[in-house]
Design a protein around this motif. Structure first.
Motif, PDB file in Angstrom:
ATOM      1  N   GLN A 102       2.506   8.071  -3.572  1.00 24.93           N
ATOM      2  CA  GLN A 102       1.912   8.987  -4.998  1.00 24.93           C
ATOM      3  C   GLN A 102       0.541   9.627  -4.611  1.00 24.93           C
ATOM      4  O   GLN A 102       0.829  10.787  -5.128  1.00 24.93           O
ATOM      5  N   TYR A 117       6.690  -2.438  -5.770  1.00 23.54           N
ATOM      6  CA  TYR A 117       6.180  -3.343  -4.436  1.00 23.54           C
ATOM      7  C   TYR A 117       7.665  -3.874  -4.151  1.00 23.54           C
ATOM      8  O   TYR A 117       8.142  -4.092  -2.565  1.00 23.54           O
ATOM      9  N   PRO A 167       3.197   2.622  -1.482  1.00 20.30           N
ATOM     10  CA  PRO A 167       3.133   3.530  -3.234  1.00 20.30           C
ATOM     11  C   PRO A 167       2.218   3.900  -3.326  1.00 20.30           C
ATOM     12  O   PRO A 167       2.422   5.379  -3.700  1.00 20.30           O
ATOM     13  N   LEU A 168       0.905   3.176  -3.351  1.00 17.89           N
ATOM     14  CA  LEU A 168      -0.228   4.370  -3.482  1.00 17.89           C
ATOM     15  C   LEU A 168      -0.814   5.602  -2.187  1.00 17.89           C
ATOM     16  O   LEU A 168      -0.597   6.098  -2.674  1.00 17.89           O
ATOM     17  N   TYR A 210       6.725  10.221  -5.138  1.00 14.02           N
ATOM     18  CA  TYR A 210       7.626   8.466  -5.498  1.00 14.02           C
ATOM     19  C   TYR A 210       8.830   8.369  -6.852  1.00 14.02           C
ATOM     20  O   TYR A 210       8.686   7.631  -8.015  1.00 14.02           O
ATOM     21  N   ASP A 213       6.346   5.706 -10.767  1.00 13.42           N
ATOM     22  CA  ASP A 213       4.892   6.021 -11.152  1.00 13.42           C
ATOM     23  C   ASP A 213       4.254   5.212 -11.822  1.00 13.42           C
ATOM     24  O   ASP A 213       5.065   4.523 -12.770  1.00 13.42           O
ATOM     25  N   ASN A 214       3.221   5.149 -11.626  1.00 12.66           N
ATOM     26  CA  ASN A 214       2.785   3.810 -12.311  1.00 12.66           C
ATOM     27  C   ASN A 214       3.298   2.749 -12.491  1.00 12.66           C
ATOM     28  O   ASN A 214       3.292   1.977 -14.101  1.00 12.66           O
ATOM     29  N   SER A 215       4.235   1.810 -12.119  1.00 11.41           N
ATOM     30  CA  SER A 215       4.548   0.974 -12.146  1.00 11.41           C
ATOM     31  C   SER A 215       4.706   0.596 -10.940  1.00 11.41           C
ATOM     32  O   SER A 215       5.571  -0.342 -10.252  1.00 11.41           O
ATOM     33  N   TRP A 216       3.709   0.014 -10.169  1.00 17.96           N
ATOM     34  CA  TRP A 216       3.384  -0.934  -8.895  1.00 17.96           C
ATOM     35  C   TRP A 216       4.193  -2.265  -8.613  1.00 17.96           C
ATOM     36  O   TRP A 216       4.579  -1.637  -7.101  1.00 17.96           O
ATOM     37  N   TYR A 252       0.892  -1.357  -0.143  1.00 19.91           N
ATOM     38  CA  TYR A 252      -0.235   0.135   0.189  1.00 19.91           C
ATOM     39  C   TYR A 252       0.783   1.150  -0.119  1.00 19.91           C
ATOM     40  O   TYR A 252       0.411   2.371  -0.004  1.00 19.91           O
TER      41      TYR A 252
END
Length: 192
Positions: free
Chosen positions: A127, A149, A123-124, A132, A142-145, A121
């Motif tokens: 961001q 992770y 990263p959420l 991040y 960004d945009n690369s969960w 969680y």
């Protein structure tokens, strides 16, 4: 007996929350960011000695994470940390208590719980507050969960391992020599 247990829960919760908040003030994002050294996590060793550490550490984590929402202004996104960060602390403390007869193995509980749960969680949350990139680099995740992770899995795991084994284990050895935990420490073979 019940009042003694509740008192231990309360003291552990207060000490954990206070230590976490002090770390926030002096270490900044190292207590909450993508690379974490939450010094208060060393207190998870208390679960080697008393089951009161399980709710105490969990409650302390809830209190500290709610206070972080107020201090950092993360708003409702901070509730992710309140719920899932506290769940990681609960799971780690429970594992430590269950494996207390093997202290070095038991201390892996908080390491594994935090390494697996927090990066899911974080990263959420980061961001959501506009942050991040990999620290000390300009690499944006960004945009690369998945990459975020994996990065968090390593950094949170390493940070937690350092805290548990470099700070926590010596703390446990010291506590084992105190009258408060003498009976428990003899049972664990940590009394020497």
């Amino acid at each position: 007996m019940k009042s003694n247990y509740l008192a231990r829960v309360g003291v552990i919760a207060a000490v954990y929350a206070a230590c976490t908040l002090i770390a926030l003030l002096f270490l900044g994002s190292l207590a909450w960011g993508p690379i974490q050294f939450r010094v208060s996590e060393a207190l998870c060793v208390l679960a080697l000695f008393t089951p009161a550490a399980i709710p105490g550490l969990t409650l302390g984590c809830v209190i500290a994470n709610v206070m972080n929402i107020v201090i950092s202004g993360t708003g409702m996104l901070g509730m992710l940390d309140v719920v899932f960060g506290s769940l990681a602390t609960f799971a780690g403390a429970l594992f430590t208590w269950k494996m207390r007869r093997h202290p070095l193995v038991a201390l892996a509980g908080p390491v594994l719980a935090n390494a697996l749960i927090v990066p899911a969680y974080l990263p959420l949350l980061l961001q959501g507050v506009g942050f991040y990139t990999i620290p000390f680099t300009t690499i944006s995740l960004d945009n690369s969960w998945l990459f975020m992770y994996l990065f968090g899995l390593v950094t949170t795991g390493v940070g937690e391992a350092v805290i548990m084994y470099v700070l926590g284990y010596p703390l446990a050895r010291s506590l084992a020599k105190t009258p408060m935990f003498s009976a428990e420490s003899a049972e664990l073979g940590m009394h020497n």
